[in-house]
Each structure stands twice: as C-alpha cells, then as structure tokens.
Design a protein around this motif. Sequence first.
Motif, PDB file in Angstrom:
ATOM      1  N   PHE A 127       0.815  -1.222   0.000  1.00 55.66           N
ATOM      2  CA  PHE A 127       0.000   0.000   0.000  1.00 55.66           C
ATOM      3  C   PHE A 127       0.846   1.269   0.000  1.00 55.66           C
ATOM      4  CE2 PHE A 127       0.547  -1.159   4.452  1.00 55.66           C
ATOM      5  CZ  PHE A 127       0.830   0.043   5.068  1.00 55.66           C
ATOM      6  N   LEU A 128       2.015   1.245   0.632  1.00 54.19           N
ATOM      7  CA  LEU A 128       2.826   2.457   0.670  1.00 54.19           C
ATOM      8  C   LEU A 128       3.296   2.849  -0.725  1.00 54.19           C
ATOM      9  CD1 LEU A 128       4.989   2.033   3.891  1.00 54.19           C
ATOM     10  CD2 LEU A 128       3.080   3.604   3.514  1.00 54.19           C
ATOM     11  N   GLU A 129       3.676   1.867  -1.521  1.00 55.50           N
ATOM     12  CA  GLU A 129       4.100   2.147  -2.887  1.00 55.50           C
ATOM     13  C   GLU A 129       2.918   2.568  -3.758  1.00 55.50           C
ATOM     14  OE1 GLU A 129       6.871  -0.643  -0.896  1.00 55.50           O
ATOM     15  OE2 GLU A 129       4.700  -0.655  -1.221  1.00 55.50           O
ATOM     16  N   ARG A 130       1.811   1.846  -3.633  1.00 58.90           N
ATOM     17  CA  ARG A 130       0.636   2.127  -4.466  1.00 58.90           C
ATOM     18  C   ARG A 130       0.080   3.523  -4.191  1.00 58.90           C
ATOM     19  NH1 ARG A 130      -3.163   3.980  -6.417  1.00 58.90           N
ATOM     20  NH2 ARG A 130      -5.099   3.021  -7.147  1.00 58.90           N
ATOM     21  N   PHE A 131       0.037   3.919  -2.929  1.00 61.30           N
ATOM     22  CA  PHE A 131      -0.619   5.187  -2.574  1.00 61.30           C
ATOM     23  C   PHE A 131       0.360   6.253  -2.095  1.00 61.30           C
ATOM     24  CE2 PHE A 131      -4.247   2.203  -2.149  1.00 61.30           C
ATOM     25  CZ  PHE A 131      -5.122   2.832  -3.018  1.00 61.30           C
ATOM     26  N   ALA A 132       1.621   6.137  -2.465  1.00 59.46           N
ATOM     27  CA  ALA A 132       2.616   7.113  -2.013  1.00 59.46           C
ATOM     28  C   ALA A 132       2.212   8.564  -2.316  1.00 59.46           C
ATOM     29  CB  ALA A 132       3.983   6.795  -2.620  1.00 59.46           C
ATOM     30  N   PRO A 133       1.794   8.893  -3.542  1.00 59.17           N
ATOM     31  CA  PRO A 133       1.398  10.285  -3.796  1.00 59.17           C
ATOM     32  C   PRO A 133       0.188  10.710  -2.968  1.00 59.17           C
ATOM     33  CG  PRO A 133       1.803   9.112  -5.853  1.00 59.17           C
ATOM     34  CD  PRO A 133       1.756   8.080  -4.778  1.00 59.17           C
ATOM     35  N   ALA A 134      -0.732   9.783  -2.708  1.00 58.14           N
ATOM     36  CA  ALA A 134      -1.913  10.118  -1.922  1.00 58.14           C
ATOM     37  C   ALA A 134      -1.549  10.399  -0.469  1.00 58.14           C
ATOM     38  CB  ALA A 134      -2.927   8.979  -1.999  1.00 58.14           C
ATOM     39  N   TYR A 135      -0.632   9.610   0.087  1.00 60.21           N
ATOM     40  CA  TYR A 135      -0.173   9.873   1.451  1.00 60.21           C
ATOM     41  C   TYR A 135       0.479  11.254   1.539  1.00 60.21           C
ATOM     42  CZ  TYR A 135      -0.917   5.160   3.341  1.00 60.21           C
ATOM     43  OH  TYR A 135      -1.475   3.996   3.805  1.00 60.21           O
ATOM     44  N   GLU A 136       1.281  11.583   0.555  1.00 64.71           N
ATOM     45  CA  GLU A 136       1.928  12.888   0.529  1.00 64.71           C
ATOM     46  C   GLU A 136       0.880  13.999   0.489  1.00 64.71           C
ATOM     47  OE1 GLU A 136       5.861  14.851   0.051  1.00 64.71           O
ATOM     48  OE2 GLU A 136       5.529  12.707  -0.146  1.00 64.71           O
ATOM     49  N   ALA A 137      -0.128  13.809  -0.345  1.00 63.25           N
ATOM     50  CA  ALA A 137      -1.155  14.845  -0.520  1.00 63.25           C
ATOM     51  C   ALA A 137      -2.010  15.024   0.725  1.00 63.25           C
ATOM     52  CB  ALA A 137      -2.037  14.490  -1.715  1.00 63.25           C
ATOM     53  N   GLU A 138      -2.296  13.945   1.452  1.00 63.12           N
ATOM     54  CA  GLU A 138      -3.146  14.100   2.626  1.00 63.12           C
ATOM     55  C   GLU A 138      -2.420  14.865   3.740  1.00 63.12           C
ATOM     56  OE1 GLU A 138      -4.543  10.511   4.410  1.00 63.12           O
ATOM     57  OE2 GLU A 138      -2.544   9.800   4.979  1.00 63.12           O
ATOM     58  N   LEU A 139      -1.084  14.682   3.840  1.00 63.38           N
ATOM     59  CA  LEU A 139      -0.326  15.459   4.829  1.00 63.38           C
ATOM     60  C   LEU A 139      -0.222  16.919   4.413  1.00 63.38           C
ATOM     61  CD1 LEU A 139       0.884  14.416   7.508  1.00 63.38           C
ATOM     62  CD2 LEU A 139       0.357  12.592   5.912  1.00 63.38           C
ATOM     63  N   ALA A 140      -0.114  17.168   3.115  1.00 61.44           N
ATOM     64  CA  ALA A 140      -0.122  18.547   2.627  1.00 61.44           C
ATOM     65  C   ALA A 140      -1.461  19.211   2.945  1.00 61.44           C
ATOM     66  CB  ALA A 140       0.150  18.578   1.125  1.00 61.44           C
ATOM     67  N   ALA A 141      -2.545  18.445   2.819  1.00 61.40           N
ATOM     68  CA  ALA A 141      -3.871  18.974   3.144  1.00 61.40           C
ATOM     69  C   ALA A 141      -3.982  19.283   4.639  1.00 61.40           C
ATOM     70  CB  ALA A 141      -4.944  17.975   2.732  1.00 61.40           C
ATOM     71  N   PHE A 142      -3.354  18.452   5.472  1.00 62.99           N
ATOM     72  CA  PHE A 142      -3.376  18.705   6.910  1.00 62.99           C
ATOM     73  C   PHE A 142      -2.621  20.000   7.243  1.00 62.99           C
ATOM     74  CE2 PHE A 142      -1.493  17.937  11.221  1.00 62.99           C
ATOM     75  CZ  PHE A 142      -2.683  18.101  11.930  1.00 62.99           C
TER      76      PHE A 142
END
Length: 334
Positions: A274-289
């Motif tokens: 999951f970390l590889e598959r959703f790496a950009p999404a994880y980055e974006a959710e922290l940017a949103a925070f």
Amino acid sequence: MRIGLIGTGRIGSFHAAALARQANASSLLLADADPSRAARLADRLGATAAPTVEQIFTWGVDAVVVSCATEGHADLVVRAVRAGLPVFCEKPIAPDLNRTLSVLREVAAVGGVLQLGFMRRFDEGYTTARELVRSGALGRLHTVRTTTADPSPPSAAYLATSGGLYRDCLVHDFDMVRWVTGHEVSEVYATGSDAGPAQFRETGDIDTAAAVLTLDDGTLVSSTGTRCNGAGYDVRMELAGELDQVSTGLDDRTPIASTEPHGPPPATKPWPGFLERFAPAYEAELAAFVRLVRGEGPNPCDGVEALAALRVAEACERSRRERRRVGLEELPEL
C-alpha cells in the motif's frame, strides 16, 4: 509551523518524511515508545527527537500527527484536542465503535480539529471516478465493485490488535463507496473465510471476506478483500452505470493477468504494497493537513466521515458473526 509526530514505525516514518518535505512545516519533532527509533529517523530527516511522548506537548508544537500503534490513538487524540492542537490521526481512532464515539464526542465538546488518514481520497484515480459519478457521466449507478487484496498475511501479533479484516482493511473501501457515490450504506450482508494461514484462526480473524452493501438509493455494492493475494497488492473500484462504466486501480502494475488471447499482458512489476501504491496520496493528505492547520483549506476527512466508514465495517463484522442481514440503523451513532 512546528509539528509533533508520535509513532515512528513504518507508516509514521513515511509520514515524517512527507512532512519534512512540506515547505510550510518549518520543524518536526518526533517521538516514539522506542526513543532510539525516533532518534534514528530524526537524524535521517534533520528533525528533532524527543526523549518521551510527553515532550510533544510540553516543548510547544502547532499540530500533532498520531501514527503510533492503534491502542494509543484515542488517548493521544483527546490529549491533543484538549490542548487546543489540531491533530491528524491514522485510522482507526480507536479499536472499537463505542470508544470511537467517546473520542468524537470529546472532540466536538472542545471544538477540536481532527483529520483522519483515509488516503484514497487523495488518489487521482478515485478523485476522477468521483467527478465522473457526480457529473452524471455514468448515468444512474446500478453496480459498484471494490476489492482490496494484500500480497501476504501480516503477523499474528498484528492481527491480534488490528480489529479484523473489515475494520482494518475494507474500511478504506467503505469510505470510498460513500465518498465516490455520495450515498450512504443502508444495509449489509457479509461473510468470511479463515481457511488460510493458521494465525487467522488463532486470532479469531478471517483472511478473506465478501460483503454485499445496499446504498440508500438502491445501488448494489460488492466488496471483497483478502490477505493472501500472492500476485501482488491489488486495490480496485469498478463503477457501472446505465450510460458507462469505469475502473479505478487498473494500470500496468495491477497484479492480474488476462486469459484472453488478445488481452493485456500481465504486470511486469506489480504493486508490492500500500505504501508504494498510494505514495502520492499519502503525501497529498499530509499537505492537506498542513493547509488545514494554517487555515488555508477545509478538513478533507473529519471524525464524522471516518465514523461513517467504521459503522459499515462494524455492521459487516456483525453480519459475518451472526450470519444475517444487518441494517446500519442497528449501530450506535453520534
């Protein structure tokens, strides 16, 4: 902005690295139950390691990220909001529904800011699917299919505290069903199998699950999940309407092969996790925070949104255990 992050394991390390790349996060304070682990990560990222979690709250931070083991989430969220600190929390808020409700009532009582980590809301495929559904491009939806398949089972120690396959894994699919379609789940019927590795039977969990969900507009949803998908990490959502149908998660790394003579070739480099598959999404959710803390954007997934997905997972677990249809009205809510 100074952010305190609690929990520097696999997902915590990933979040810490993402925060270290945020231009508006001027400094990062890391804490862990194992101080040496926090210190090693801090050295790599140019952050500051705290000797204990207590220092996160006494050294002065502007926001808190909770990414420790599940059993610590609830107390840390409550402590953060009582201190007037915005908090990002990896799901789940708590291991069970009643404790989750208790935490959310506390957050509401003090007017706290809580963002939950449902990263698929930031994945480009899912956001495009949502736009297509909401625009009417697919017509009336009649069928939705979701699947989440892990390539290998977790350890027995992890399973013992994970909350089970529905709460730990498929809760992401349930969040996407609501977020993409704009409709609520009204009832579920679920089943599961523990025929795989012994640790599932030993911990009272299942390794494979299936659920049929009925939405409040009559749309039917089938959701499947497994911990034993040796081909690779596979997360997809198919949406079929009267005018068109689309699929999210179908690309050249999807671990599925066609048996048709002229079908697409198998993935040469399937997603490993999951970390590889959703790496950009994880980055974006922290940017949103970070934007949320700065007052520059809305909360993309507050506690009430997270609760809705958890209630579906709880209903599925009850349905599996009691072998019956479960309506969402049977479960407590805020």
